[in-house]
Design an enzyme around this catalytic site. Structure first.
Site, PDB file in Angstrom:
ATOM      1  N   HIS A 101     -43.543 -50.459 -29.034  1.00  0.00           N
ATOM      2  CA  HIS A 101     -44.830 -51.052 -29.405  1.00  0.00           C
ATOM      3  C   HIS A 101     -44.927 -51.273 -30.921  1.00  0.00           C
ATOM      4  O   HIS A 101     -45.558 -52.233 -31.374  1.00  0.00           O
ATOM      5  CB  HIS A 101     -45.992 -50.132 -28.996  1.00  0.00           C
ATOM      6  CG  HIS A 101     -46.354 -50.172 -27.557  1.00  0.00           C
ATOM      7  ND1 HIS A 101     -45.563 -49.623 -26.569  1.00  0.00           N
ATOM      8  CD2 HIS A 101     -47.445 -50.680 -26.926  1.00  0.00           C
ATOM      9  CE1 HIS A 101     -46.157 -49.797 -25.397  1.00  0.00           C
ATOM     10  NE2 HIS A 101     -47.297 -50.435 -25.589  1.00  0.00           N
ATOM     11  N   CYS A 110     -38.235 -48.831 -23.642  1.00  0.00           N
ATOM     12  CA  CYS A 110     -39.267 -47.831 -23.890  1.00  0.00           C
ATOM     13  C   CYS A 110     -38.591 -46.571 -24.407  1.00  0.00           C
ATOM     14  O   CYS A 110     -37.729 -46.010 -23.724  1.00  0.00           O
ATOM     15  CB  CYS A 110     -40.008 -47.536 -22.582  1.00  0.00           C
ATOM     16  SG  CYS A 110     -41.235 -46.206 -22.705  1.00  0.00           S
ATOM     17  N   GLU A 168     -52.329 -51.526 -27.561  1.00  0.00           N
ATOM     18  CA  GLU A 168     -52.674 -52.001 -26.210  1.00  0.00           C
ATOM     19  C   GLU A 168     -54.100 -52.543 -26.153  1.00  0.00           C
ATOM     20  O   GLU A 168     -54.409 -53.401 -25.341  1.00  0.00           O
ATOM     21  CB  GLU A 168     -52.487 -50.876 -25.190  1.00  0.00           C
ATOM     22  CG  GLU A 168     -51.021 -50.531 -24.894  1.00  0.00           C
ATOM     23  CD  GLU A 168     -50.304 -51.574 -24.050  1.00  0.00           C
ATOM     24  OE1 GLU A 168     -50.976 -52.448 -23.453  1.00  0.00           O
ATOM     25  OE2 GLU A 168     -49.054 -51.533 -24.013  1.00  0.00           O
ATOM     26  N   ASP A 187     -40.966 -51.403 -19.577  1.00  0.00           N
ATOM     27  CA  ASP A 187     -41.667 -50.581 -20.571  1.00  0.00           C
ATOM     28  C   ASP A 187     -42.998 -50.163 -19.961  1.00  0.00           C
ATOM     29  O   ASP A 187     -43.398 -50.666 -18.904  1.00  0.00           O
ATOM     30  CB  ASP A 187     -41.902 -51.390 -21.858  1.00  0.00           C
ATOM     31  CG  ASP A 187     -42.668 -50.610 -22.921  1.00  0.00           C
ATOM     32  OD1 ASP A 187     -42.326 -49.435 -23.138  1.00  0.00           O
ATOM     33  OD2 ASP A 187     -43.611 -51.152 -23.521  1.00  0.00           O
ATOM     34  N   SER A 188     -43.703 -49.286 -20.660  1.00  0.00           N
ATOM     35  CA  SER A 188     -45.020 -48.856 -20.187  1.00  0.00           C
ATOM     36  C   SER A 188     -46.080 -49.946 -20.361  1.00  0.00           C
ATOM     37  O   SER A 188     -47.121 -49.905 -19.716  1.00  0.00           O
ATOM     38  CB  SER A 188     -45.462 -47.597 -20.940  1.00  0.00           C
ATOM     39  OG  SER A 188     -45.585 -47.876 -22.319  1.00  0.00           O
ATOM     40  N   CYS A 222     -40.771 -46.406 -31.135  1.00  0.00           N
ATOM     41  CA  CYS A 222     -41.535 -46.858 -29.972  1.00  0.00           C
ATOM     42  C   CYS A 222     -41.514 -48.378 -30.017  1.00  0.00           C
ATOM     43  O   CYS A 222     -41.755 -48.971 -31.077  1.00  0.00           O
ATOM     44  CB  CYS A 222     -42.973 -46.343 -30.039  1.00  0.00           C
ATOM     45  SG  CYS A 222     -44.047 -47.021 -28.750  1.00  0.00           S
TER      46      CYS A 222
END
Length: 276
Positions: A198, A84, A164, A21-22, A196
């Site tokens: 996240h 992701c 983040e 993932d990012s 997403c």
């Protein structure tokens, strides 16, 4: 057109599962995989140097995703999980080309879209990064299975940076969530897909906004179950490993990743810097 028959007889159940993932978002998927498949070794790559992917060009996302895929293949992974949504929406075909049929590839959009399509949903909302929304992949994937479902997608770009930066259960995220979810595009939805990986880190706050009016889809659980089905189908489930290993590689080591990964996987984990 006939689909090419896959052959994974060269793979072993003892090989690890690769996940990328990012940033921290894919940890929500990794956590579910760990829970559902407790005997599996996992290798996680978080491309924290280049996040958020949602603001990057398609070409950049393809470059990052294929480099990470090749790294995970070099680590002898038996399956690649693109944890992701932005990478799935923009680089799935290129990742598949890089893999060249050597291992199964599991993405985070198609299993969710298929499950939603076959359940009782009429008006579905999707919140995701700009790059995922611009791809239209959720709408295409859902309507491929069920053309009667109405799908409304909304780009919510401020959520990933907030997560983040560690702003969970914070007035800043509360304000962002309220601003996005009150958008007229989502006015009549009955179901919300967190497009997403996240966003499940904010699932309690999102559910709090809706109360019981809207069903919020648990995407990481759906993806982990899909992975289990695929591994089982090809006799690749590792059932005899009582002490699995978890490896974490980051392109930039961040405090927030360290905090969340230790919360999900225990305090003894090591994070290794790896710039591709």
């Amino acid at each position: 057109m006939k689909t090419k028959k896959v052959n994974y007889s060269h793979l072993s159940a003892k090989q690890p599962i690769g996940i990328f993932d990012s940033g921290v978002g894919g940890l929500t998927v990794a956590k579910e995989i760990k829970r559902l498949l407790p005997n599996e070794d996992l290798i996680y790559f978080g491309d924290t140097k280049h996040l958020p992917y949602g603001e990057k060009s398609k070409e950049a996302i393809i470059e990052y995703s294929t480099k990470i895929t090749n790294f995970l293949l070099a680590q002898n992974c038996k399956a690649i999980v693109i944890a992701c949504n932005t990478a799935t929406a923009n680089a799935l075909n290129e990742v598949m080309q890089s893999v060249a049929g050597k291992v199964p590839v599991i993405d985070v959009i198609n299993p969710v879209a298929e499950k939603v399509s076959y359940e009782i949903h009429n008006n579905v909302g999707v919140i995701a990064t700009k790059a995922t929304v611009n791809s239209g992949l959720y709408k295409k994937s859902i309507r491929k299975h069920n053309k009667w479902i109405k799908v409304d997608e909304l780009a919510t770009p401020l959520l990933v940076p907030a997560i983040e930066e560690g702003f969970k259960n914070h007035p800043i995220t509360h304000a962002i969530i309220y601003n996005y979810l009150s958008n007229s595009k989502l006015k009549n939805i009955e179901t919300l897909i967190l497009g997403c990986t996240h966003y499940p880190l904010l699932i309690d706050e999102i559910k709090q906004y809706y109360g019981n009016r809207v069903r919020v889809i648990d995407s990481p659980n759906i993806v982990a179950n899909h992975l289990k089905i695929i591994l089982d189908k090809y006799n690749l489930l590792n059932e005899g490993n009582s002490k699995p290993n978890y490896y974490f590689y980051l392109s930039d080591i961040t405090k927030n990743f360290e905090k969340i990964s230790k919360k999900f996987f225990g305090k003894t984990i090591d994070l290794e810097l790896k710039v591709l």
